[in-house]
Design an enzyme around this catalytic site. Structure first.
Site, PDB file in Angstrom:
ATOM      1  N   THR A  65       1.574   3.497  -2.569  1.00 46.74           N
ATOM      2  CA  THR A  65       1.431   4.494  -3.630  1.00 46.74           C
ATOM      3  C   THR A  65       1.086   5.869  -3.078  1.00 46.74           C
ATOM      4  OG1 THR A  65      -0.906   3.931  -3.965  1.00 46.74           O
ATOM      5  CG2 THR A  65       0.720   2.751  -5.315  1.00 46.74           C
ATOM      6  N   TYR A 112     -12.748  -1.579  12.576  1.00 49.49           N
ATOM      7  CA  TYR A 112     -11.369  -1.168  12.293  1.00 49.49           C
ATOM      8  C   TYR A 112     -10.485  -1.390  13.518  1.00 49.49           C
ATOM      9  CZ  TYR A 112      -7.397   1.953  11.500  1.00 49.49           C
ATOM     10  OH  TYR A 112      -6.132   2.479  11.378  1.00 49.49           O
ATOM     11  N   GLY A 151       0.808  -1.214   0.000  1.00 46.49           N
ATOM     12  CA  GLY A 151       0.000   0.000   0.000  1.00 46.49           C
ATOM     13  C   GLY A 151       0.836   1.255   0.000  1.00 46.49           C
TER      14      GLY A 151
END
Length: 258
Positions: free
Chosen positions: A16, A149, A14
């Site tokens: 980018t 989460y 992840g």
């Protein structure tokens, strides 16, 4: 003190944008050869180009077993694994169906499990390695608006502790890093409406958000992605050799505990 990662290779999932991009750039700046990962091939290549010659794009979906296998096959062994990729989605407990829970579990937890299982054996054989889980202060300070989460991040911290014990004495360390509210692309997107409405700079809106939603913050603002990446770079370096099985806070003091 010099963080020298020359001759080391690192996969940052992840990476980018946000914390992942900042971490990948920090590792590359320390001399590591970095594998930049994202689901979109063009965006992944663009991010690697921005980091420079020490970065190589490795697109792939970490949310599936097949994607994790393909990423490992593309990179081969790596010295450092930063399990950064993750999602968050504010939603009331009674509105979070099984699909939301499953998606958070697949991306936030199982990607780290699968990739650690793939990369750790070569680290052990080499006698050196670093595995870092991106947890969150929400792992301990479970947010009422994102219970799903928080649970996934608690699992990441527990996984890091257990894997560190499993790899005891091998030269491979495993730790989790616990950011607090951080001005990443995800937070900017979440605050975009308020920024447009108020006309305030995004950093100021983020600080207001922190003080309303995380009033225990001691720095009284959102951290920058670079501030989080600095800790990741240290814990990925040879200088952190006596630190393993730890959950390391870079939360601005949000978690009200000594």
């Amino acid at each position: 003190m010099k963080l020298d990662l020359s001759g080391r290779s690192a996969l940052v999932t992840g990476s980018t944008a946000g914390i992942g991009f900042a971490a990948a750039k920090a590792l590359a700046d320390c001399g590591a050869q970095v594998f930049v990962n994202g689901r979109d091939a063009a965006r992944t290549a663009e991010a690697a180009d921005r980091i420079g010659p020490h970065a190589e794009p490795v697109p792939g979906d970490i949310g599936t077993a097949e994607g994790c296998h393909a990423i490992h096959a593309a990179t081969g062994p790596a010295d450092i694994l930063i399990n950064n990729a993750g999602i968050f989605e504010p939603a009331d407990f009674f509105d979070t169906d099984d699909e939301i829970w499953d998606r958070h579990w697949r991306i936030n937890v199982m990607s780290a499990v699968r990739l650690s299982r793939a990369y750790a054996p070569a680290m052990v054989e080499k006698g050196w390695g670093r595995i870092v889980m991106l947890g969150s202060e929400s792992a301990f300070n479970i947010p009422a608006e994102m219970i799903h989460y928080g649970v996934s991040k608690t699992a990441d911290v527990a996984f890091a502790r257990g894997l560190a014990k499993r790899l005891a004495g091998t030269g491979v360390t495993v730790n989790s890093v616990l950011p607090g509210p951080t001005l990443s692309d995800g937070l900017e997107d979440m605050l975009a409406g308020e920024v447009a409405k108020s006309g305030k700079p995004v950093a100021e809106v983020a600080a207001d958000f922190v003080m309303v939603n995380r009033p225990t913050s001691i720095i009284r603002r959102a951290a920058t992605v670079d501030e989080v990446a600095n800790l990741i770079a240290y814990i990925a370096s040879p200088l952190s050799s006596a630190t393993t099985g730890a959950s390391l806070r870079v939360d601005g003091g949000v978690w009200d505990s000594i």
